[in-house]
Design a protein around this motif. Structure first.
Motif, PDB file in Angstrom:
ATOM      1  N   SER A 203     -98.724  58.464  23.505  1.00 53.58           N
ATOM      2  CA  SER A 203     -98.777  57.263  24.332  1.00 53.58           C
ATOM      3  C   SER A 203     -98.569  57.535  25.816  1.00 53.58           C
ATOM      4  N   SER A 208    -102.583  60.323  26.053  1.00 52.35           N
ATOM      5  CA  SER A 208    -103.728  59.414  26.052  1.00 52.35           C
ATOM      6  C   SER A 208    -104.975  60.103  26.605  1.00 52.35           C
ATOM      7  N   ALA A 223    -102.995  60.827  16.323  1.00 53.27           N
ATOM      8  CA  ALA A 223    -101.907  60.601  17.267  1.00 53.27           C
ATOM      9  C   ALA A 223    -100.568  60.532  16.551  1.00 53.27           C
ATOM     10  N   SER A 225     -97.008  58.896  17.301  1.00 59.18           N
ATOM     11  CA  SER A 225     -96.404  57.953  18.231  1.00 59.18           C
ATOM     12  C   SER A 225     -95.603  56.922  17.445  1.00 59.18           C
ATOM     13  N   GLN A 226     -95.177  55.856  18.130  1.00 60.89           N
ATOM     14  CA  GLN A 226     -94.479  54.756  17.484  1.00 60.89           C
ATOM     15  C   GLN A 226     -95.492  53.798  16.851  1.00 60.89           C
ATOM     16  N   LYS A 229     -97.554  51.110  18.766  1.00 58.23           N
ATOM     17  CA  LYS A 229     -98.599  51.538  19.692  1.00 58.23           C
ATOM     18  C   LYS A 229     -99.871  51.954  18.958  1.00 58.23           C
ATOM     19  N   LEU A 233    -103.688  52.909  20.459  1.00 59.61           N
ATOM     20  CA  LEU A 233    -104.113  54.300  20.385  1.00 59.61           C
ATOM     21  C   LEU A 233    -105.406  54.440  19.574  1.00 59.61           C
ATOM     22  N   VAL A 241    -102.808  57.037  13.384  1.00 61.04           N
ATOM     23  CA  VAL A 241    -101.555  57.219  14.103  1.00 61.04           C
ATOM     24  C   VAL A 241    -100.441  57.458  13.092  1.00 61.04           C
ATOM     25  N   HIS A 348    -100.592  51.274  32.932  1.00 60.89           N
ATOM     26  CA  HIS A 348     -99.571  50.363  32.417  1.00 60.89           C
ATOM     27  C   HIS A 348     -99.163  49.336  33.469  1.00 60.89           C
ATOM     28  N   SER A 368     -90.732  50.041  23.992  1.00 60.26           N
ATOM     29  CA  SER A 368     -91.678  50.596  23.029  1.00 60.26           C
ATOM     30  C   SER A 368     -93.121  50.167  23.279  1.00 60.26           C
ATOM     31  N   ASN A 369     -93.339  49.145  24.099  1.00 65.37           N
ATOM     32  CA  ASN A 369     -94.714  48.705  24.352  1.00 65.37           C
ATOM     33  C   ASN A 369     -95.362  49.448  25.516  1.00 65.37           C
ATOM     34  N   LEU A 371     -97.492  52.044  27.328  1.00 64.71           N
ATOM     35  CA  LEU A 371     -98.627  52.918  27.045  1.00 64.71           C
ATOM     36  C   LEU A 371     -99.363  53.172  28.355  1.00 64.71           C
TER      37      LEU A 371
END
Length: 395
Positions: A203, A208, A223, A225-226, A229, A233, A241, A348, A368-369, A371
């Protein structure tokens, strides 16, 4: 009011002083001092003077400020000094990924460049070689960068990008610090079409970029990631992901996603204990592979030390590539892809230059949002180039 100075081959007068954020020493954000009386640079022979409209923030800005580039002694507080001697001196203006307009040119540079919008190749190259960069340094570290109203840079490294579909803040978010590092990770590992590539830290700026570049090369990116996201992604190009917060059964999940095939190469931006999991994902069925397992490393956000059994490396013939910066050829290839619209900005938010402290805090403690990239815009340019991309008031 600032006094103006005359610069040869210019279309307008340039103020003698400018606003800039100066790094005054290693430490916290208090070491970043905003001043409005910094001498405006003059373009030397072969250089252009750029009025900065946006500069992307990178993790290397924080790491250099905090002195987190040790290469021998674990406790060292030191700067990036691959050339053999420290080049980070104080005060220094950070900021590597600079977008802006040429407002003056130095001796030997065509005056027709004045007015061009462009993006900086951030490298301070040690020599003229186009395919090799063995002692990398960069603007914002070994020389003043873009957290200012003006910067003087080599004409050959300020590449015109006049694509009207890209705002300046978006252009800065596609800067070479992330994208060139990403491309060099892929080229070092000789990634080719059809290969399954695992991208950790997906992210962030480099992550990216890796996802997009894999698709351009015809490779299949996965990917790490969390989960929140994942949708963004996938829209960027990730085939799937994987949840980095749950590494139990990681190899089994890779098998499911790839149809039982091992990952061909890992682009590692995390390090720490994650590295052993990444090796597992490449070696679980060696006879099925068509090439050696490859691990490209360009970050260590999960830890600067990884404990790995060397027998796992040499018996499974894992090839390891350390990557910091890329080459002139790679930078020029990226510029072509940006001009052609093959690479898309992942922006972002934008912050004012005078609010860089807040931007640093937001970057480190991001939710967490988060990116993509944060971009820093000089206050004088804010209404045109920054305000459209500011964080919502509730953020």
């Amino acid at each position: 009011m600032r006094q103006a100075m005359s610069v040869s081959s210019q279309a307008q007068t340039i103020p003698r002083t400018m606003a800039a954020m100066q790094l005054t020493g290693h430490g916290g954000v208090d070491k970043l001092v905003y001043r409005e009386d910094v001498a405006t640079p003059r373009p030397g022979p072969g250089e252009v003077l750029v009025r900065v409209t946006a500069t992307a923030k990178n993790n290397t800005d924080r790491k250099a400020r905090e002195g987190l580039y040790p290469t021998k002694e674990k406790g060292d507080v030191t700067s990036f000094q691959i050339g053999g001697a420290p080049t980070l001196t104080f005060p220094r203006i950070q900021g590597a990924d600079v977008a802006g307009r040429v407002v003056a040119v130095g001796e030997g540079v065509d005056a027709n460049r004045i007015g061009e919008r462009g993006l900086l190749d951030f490298n301070l190259y040690p020599d003229e070689r186009r395919d090799l960069n063995l002692a990398p340094d960069y603007y914002g570290h070994g020389a003043d960068g873009g957290f200012a109203e003006y910067v003087a840079v080599p004409s050959a490294q300020f590449h015109c990008v006049d694509n009207p579909a890209l705002a300046d803040a978006q252009l800065a978010s596609m800067g070479m610090c992330s994208y060139q590092t990403a491309l060099h990770m892929l080229t070092s590992a000789k990634v080719k079409a059809g290969e399954h590539i695992l991208v950790s830290g997906a992210s962030g700026g480099v992550g990216s970029a890796l996802i997009q570049l894999c698709r351009i090369l015809g490779a299949i990116p996965y990917a790490l990631s969390q989960p929140d996201k994942a949708q963004a992604l996938r829209e960027l190009g990730a085939a799937a992901v994987l949840d980095r917060s749950d590494m139990a059964g990681f190899t089994d999940r890779v098998r499911e996603l790839t149809g039982g095939k091992p990952i061909d190469a890992v682009m590692d931006l995390l390090g720490g204990e994650m590295t052993d999991h990444f090796i597992d994902s490449m070696i679980f069925d060696m006879p099925q592979r068509s090439s050696y397992p490859r691990l490209s490393i360009a970050g260590a956000s999960s830890g600067n030390e990884s404990e790995i059994m060397w027998t796992r490396i040499y018996l499974y013939q894992v090839q390891i590539f350390g990557v910091s910066h890329g080459t002139r050829e790679e930078a020029e290839q990226l510029i072509e892809w940006i001009r052609d619209g093959q690479l898309k900005p992942v922006l972002h938010a934008a912050f004012k230059l005078s609010e860089l402290h807040q931007a640093e805090d937001y970057f480190v403690n991001r939710s967490s949002n988060f990116l993509g990239k944060i971009v820093i815009v000089p206050d004088a340019q804010w209404s045109e180039h920054g305000a459209p991309f500011a964080l919502p008031v509730s953020a």
